[in-house]
Scaffold this motif. Structure first.
Motif, PDB file in Angstrom:
ATOM      1  N   GLU A   1       0.829  -1.207   0.000  1.00  0.00           N
ATOM      2  CA  GLU A   1       0.000   0.000   0.000  1.00  0.00           C
ATOM      3  C   GLU A   1       0.865   1.260   0.000  1.00  0.00           C
ATOM      4  O   GLU A   1       0.561   2.233  -0.706  1.00  0.00           O
ATOM      5  N   MET A   2       1.933   1.254   0.763  1.00  0.00           N
ATOM      6  CA  MET A   2       2.823   2.408   0.811  1.00  0.00           C
ATOM      7  C   MET A   2       3.480   2.643  -0.542  1.00  0.00           C
ATOM      8  O   MET A   2       3.568   3.789  -1.022  1.00  0.00           O
ATOM      9  N   ALA A   3       3.954   1.578  -1.178  1.00  0.00           N
ATOM     10  CA  ALA A   3       4.593   1.708  -2.493  1.00  0.00           C
ATOM     11  C   ALA A   3       3.606   2.224  -3.530  1.00  0.00           C
ATOM     12  O   ALA A   3       3.951   3.073  -4.364  1.00  0.00           O
ATOM     13  N   THR A   4       2.385   1.712  -3.472  1.00  0.00           N
ATOM     14  CA  THR A   4       1.343   2.173  -4.394  1.00  0.00           C
ATOM     15  C   THR A   4       1.096   3.661  -4.221  1.00  0.00           C
ATOM     16  O   THR A   4       0.970   4.415  -5.196  1.00  0.00           O
ATOM     17  N   MET A   5       1.061   4.097  -2.979  1.00  0.00           N
ATOM     18  CA  MET A   5       0.834   5.504  -2.669  1.00  0.00           C
ATOM     19  C   MET A   5       1.984   6.376  -3.181  1.00  0.00           C
ATOM     20  O   MET A   5       1.760   7.445  -3.775  1.00  0.00           O
ATOM     21  N   VAL A   6       3.209   5.918  -2.967  1.00  0.00           N
ATOM     22  CA  VAL A   6       4.384   6.675  -3.398  1.00  0.00           C
ATOM     23  C   VAL A   6       4.436   6.799  -4.914  1.00  0.00           C
ATOM     24  O   VAL A   6       4.675   7.886  -5.458  1.00  0.00           O
ATOM     25  N   LEU A   7       4.210   5.697  -5.620  1.00  0.00           N
ATOM     26  CA  LEU A   7       4.285   5.727  -7.078  1.00  0.00           C
ATOM     27  C   LEU A   7       3.150   6.549  -7.683  1.00  0.00           C
ATOM     28  O   LEU A   7       3.348   7.257  -8.676  1.00  0.00           O
ATOM     29  N   ALA A   8       1.973   6.460  -7.095  1.00  0.00           N
ATOM     30  CA  ALA A   8       0.852   7.277  -7.586  1.00  0.00           C
ATOM     31  C   ALA A   8       1.133   8.755  -7.345  1.00  0.00           C
ATOM     32  O   ALA A   8       0.852   9.610  -8.198  1.00  0.00           O
ATOM     33  N   GLU A   9       1.718   9.047  -6.204  1.00  0.00           N
ATOM     34  CA  GLU A   9       2.065  10.422  -5.855  1.00  0.00           C
ATOM     35  C   GLU A   9       3.102  10.989  -6.826  1.00  0.00           C
ATOM     36  O   GLU A   9       3.059  12.169  -7.200  1.00  0.00           O
ATOM     37  N   GLY A  10       4.029  10.143  -7.248  1.00  0.00           N
ATOM     38  CA  GLY A  10       5.094  10.591  -8.138  1.00  0.00           C
ATOM     39  C   GLY A  10       4.760  10.515  -9.614  1.00  0.00           C
ATOM     40  O   GLY A  10       5.543  10.997 -10.446  1.00  0.00           O
ATOM     41  N   ALA A  11       3.618   9.948  -9.960  1.00  0.00           N
ATOM     42  CA  ALA A  11       3.261   9.739 -11.372  1.00  0.00           C
ATOM     43  C   ALA A  11       3.343  11.007 -12.225  1.00  0.00           C
ATOM     44  O   ALA A  11       3.818  10.946 -13.371  1.00  0.00           O
ATOM     45  N   PRO A  12       2.903  12.179 -11.731  1.00  0.00           N
ATOM     46  CA  PRO A  12       2.988  13.383 -12.565  1.00  0.00           C
ATOM     47  C   PRO A  12       4.412  13.744 -12.982  1.00  0.00           C
ATOM     48  O   PRO A  12       4.608  14.432 -13.990  1.00  0.00           O
ATOM     49  N   HIS A  13       5.412  13.269 -12.224  1.00  0.00           N
ATOM     50  CA  HIS A  13       6.806  13.582 -12.548  1.00  0.00           C
ATOM     51  C   HIS A  13       7.373  12.656 -13.625  1.00  0.00           C
ATOM     52  O   HIS A  13       8.502  12.868 -14.087  1.00  0.00           O
ATOM     53  N   LEU A  14       6.633  11.630 -14.012  1.00  0.00           N
ATOM     54  CA  LEU A  14       7.154  10.628 -14.939  1.00  0.00           C
ATOM     55  C   LEU A  14       6.959  10.989 -16.405  1.00  0.00           C
ATOM     56  O   LEU A  14       7.455  10.284 -17.281  1.00  0.00           O
ATOM     57  N   VAL A  15       6.259  12.057 -16.676  1.00  0.00           N
ATOM     58  CA  VAL A  15       5.987  12.443 -18.064  1.00  0.00           C
ATOM     59  C   VAL A  15       6.551  13.841 -18.317  1.00  0.00           C
ATOM     60  O   VAL A  15       6.639  14.667 -17.408  1.00  0.00           O
ATOM     61  N   PRO A  16       6.953  14.115 -19.557  1.00  0.00           N
ATOM     62  CA  PRO A  16       7.513  15.439 -19.858  1.00  0.00           C
ATOM     63  C   PRO A  16       6.461  16.532 -19.805  1.00  0.00           C
ATOM     64  O   PRO A  16       5.262  16.271 -19.961  1.00  0.00           O
ATOM     65  N   ALA A  17       6.914  17.746 -19.584  1.00  0.00           N
ATOM     66  CA  ALA A  17       5.989  18.879 -19.511  1.00  0.00           C
ATOM     67  C   ALA A  17       5.289  19.106 -20.846  1.00  0.00           C
ATOM     68  O   ALA A  17       4.112  19.460 -20.893  1.00  0.00           O
TER      69      ALA A  17
ATOM     70  N   MET B   1       0.121   2.735 -12.967  1.00  0.00           N
ATOM     71  CA  MET B   1       0.102   1.988 -14.222  1.00  0.00           C
ATOM     72  C   MET B   1      -0.486   2.805 -15.369  1.00  0.00           C
ATOM     73  O   MET B   1      -0.055   2.688 -16.518  1.00  0.00           O
ATOM     74  N   LYS B   2      -1.472   3.631 -15.066  1.00  0.00           N
ATOM     75  CA  LYS B   2      -2.085   4.455 -16.106  1.00  0.00           C
ATOM     76  C   LYS B   2      -1.062   5.409 -16.716  1.00  0.00           C
ATOM     77  O   LYS B   2      -1.061   5.656 -17.929  1.00  0.00           O
ATOM     78  N   THR B   3      -0.184   5.934 -15.880  1.00  0.00           N
ATOM     79  CA  THR B   3       0.858   6.830 -16.382  1.00  0.00           C
ATOM     80  C   THR B   3       1.860   6.064 -17.237  1.00  0.00           C
ATOM     81  O   THR B   3       2.264   6.528 -18.311  1.00  0.00           O
ATOM     82  N   VAL B   4       2.271   4.887 -16.775  1.00  0.00           N
ATOM     83  CA  VAL B   4       3.188   4.063 -17.563  1.00  0.00           C
ATOM     84  C   VAL B   4       2.545   3.671 -18.888  1.00  0.00           C
ATOM     85  O   VAL B   4       3.207   3.630 -19.935  1.00  0.00           O
ATOM     86  N   GLU B   5       1.251   3.406 -18.871  1.00  0.00           N
ATOM     87  CA  GLU B   5       0.516   3.087 -20.100  1.00  0.00           C
ATOM     88  C   GLU B   5       0.628   4.234 -21.105  1.00  0.00           C
ATOM     89  O   GLU B   5       0.845   4.011 -22.307  1.00  0.00           O
ATOM     90  N   SER B   6       0.501   5.467 -20.631  1.00  0.00           N
ATOM     91  CA  SER B   6       0.582   6.618 -21.536  1.00  0.00           C
ATOM     92  C   SER B   6       1.990   6.776 -22.099  1.00  0.00           C
ATOM     93  O   SER B   6       2.164   7.142 -23.270  1.00  0.00           O
TER      94      SER B   6
END
Length: 214
Positions: free
Chosen positions: A53-69, A111-116
């Motif tokens: 649960e903690m890892a899921t929370m961290v990765l979801a929190e960081g998802a906006p940083h995984l894609v370019p502006a 996962m949705k971010t990785v999908e994009s």
């Protein structure tokens, strides 16, 4: 005090920053929240479940940083943003990489971010297999890199005495291990530079594979 899963996981992340992964236990978390251990076990049957649960929370929190502006950027910028964003996300928490490693995500936000990102690589001409291998390689490289980085710096700007570069150099024989004797400042310092260099090697290999079509 009544707690829910989100409150427990958030408290777990706070405690992780304070005591590190080894000292994080469900009983200690119960003490921090001032609730009986049974209240924690009601939501998480084990430390592994809590870490999921903690890892899921961290990765979801960081998802906006995984894609370019800029969404119109080319594939290399998308792939690089995934790596740099993931590293930033893991470094946000003490033992972040070790905590995330081997966990099972409890929702699909990350996962949705990785999908994009994967969709952008497919549009750029990568095959499905090339896309999966590239993203998983960047993920594995980043995870292992940050594990090492956080071993050297358990807390930001606080170098572990175990990784004293001068002491390491003094222990290695100049005739027997000349290369490794000189490698300390590359391996255990200036992590931003080395991460960028390693990621670029991965992207160069991906570009060559894309051109060859293999």
């Amino acid at each position: 005090m009544k707690v829910n899963r989100e409150m427990v996981a958030q408290a777990g992340l706070k405690l992780l920053n304070e005591v590190g992964l080894e000292q994080l236990t469900l009983r200690r978390l119960g003490t921090e929240l001032k609730v009986q251990a049974a209240a924690i076990y009601w939501h998480f049957k084990s430390k592994e479940a809590l870490l999921d649960e903690m890892a899921t929370m961290v990765l979801a929190e960081g998802a906006p940083h995984l894609v370019p502006a800029r969404r119109g950027s080319d594939w290399k910028i998308w792939a690089a943003a995934f790596g740099h964003g993931l590293r930033k996300t893991l470094l946000a928490y003490r033992d972040g990489a070790r905590m995330v490693s081997g966990t099972e995500l409890t929702n699909t936000e990350y996962m949705k971010t990785v999908e994009s990102i994967g969709s952008r690589l497919l549009e750029a001409g990568f095959s499905l297999r090339q896309t999966v291998v590239l993203l998983s390689t960047i993920y594995s490289y980043t995870l292992s890199f940050v594990m090492e980085e956080q071993a050297v710096y358990p807390r930001p700007k606080e170098r572990s005495p175990r990784y004293d570069i001068a002491r390491r150099k003094a222990r290695l024989d100049a005739d027997e291990l000349p290369l490794l004797r000189q490698s300390g400042s590359i391996l255990f310092d200036r992590f931003d530079r080395r991460y960028k260099e390693g990621l670029e090697l991965i992207l160069q290999g991906a570009a060559a594979q894309k051109i060859s079509g293999k």
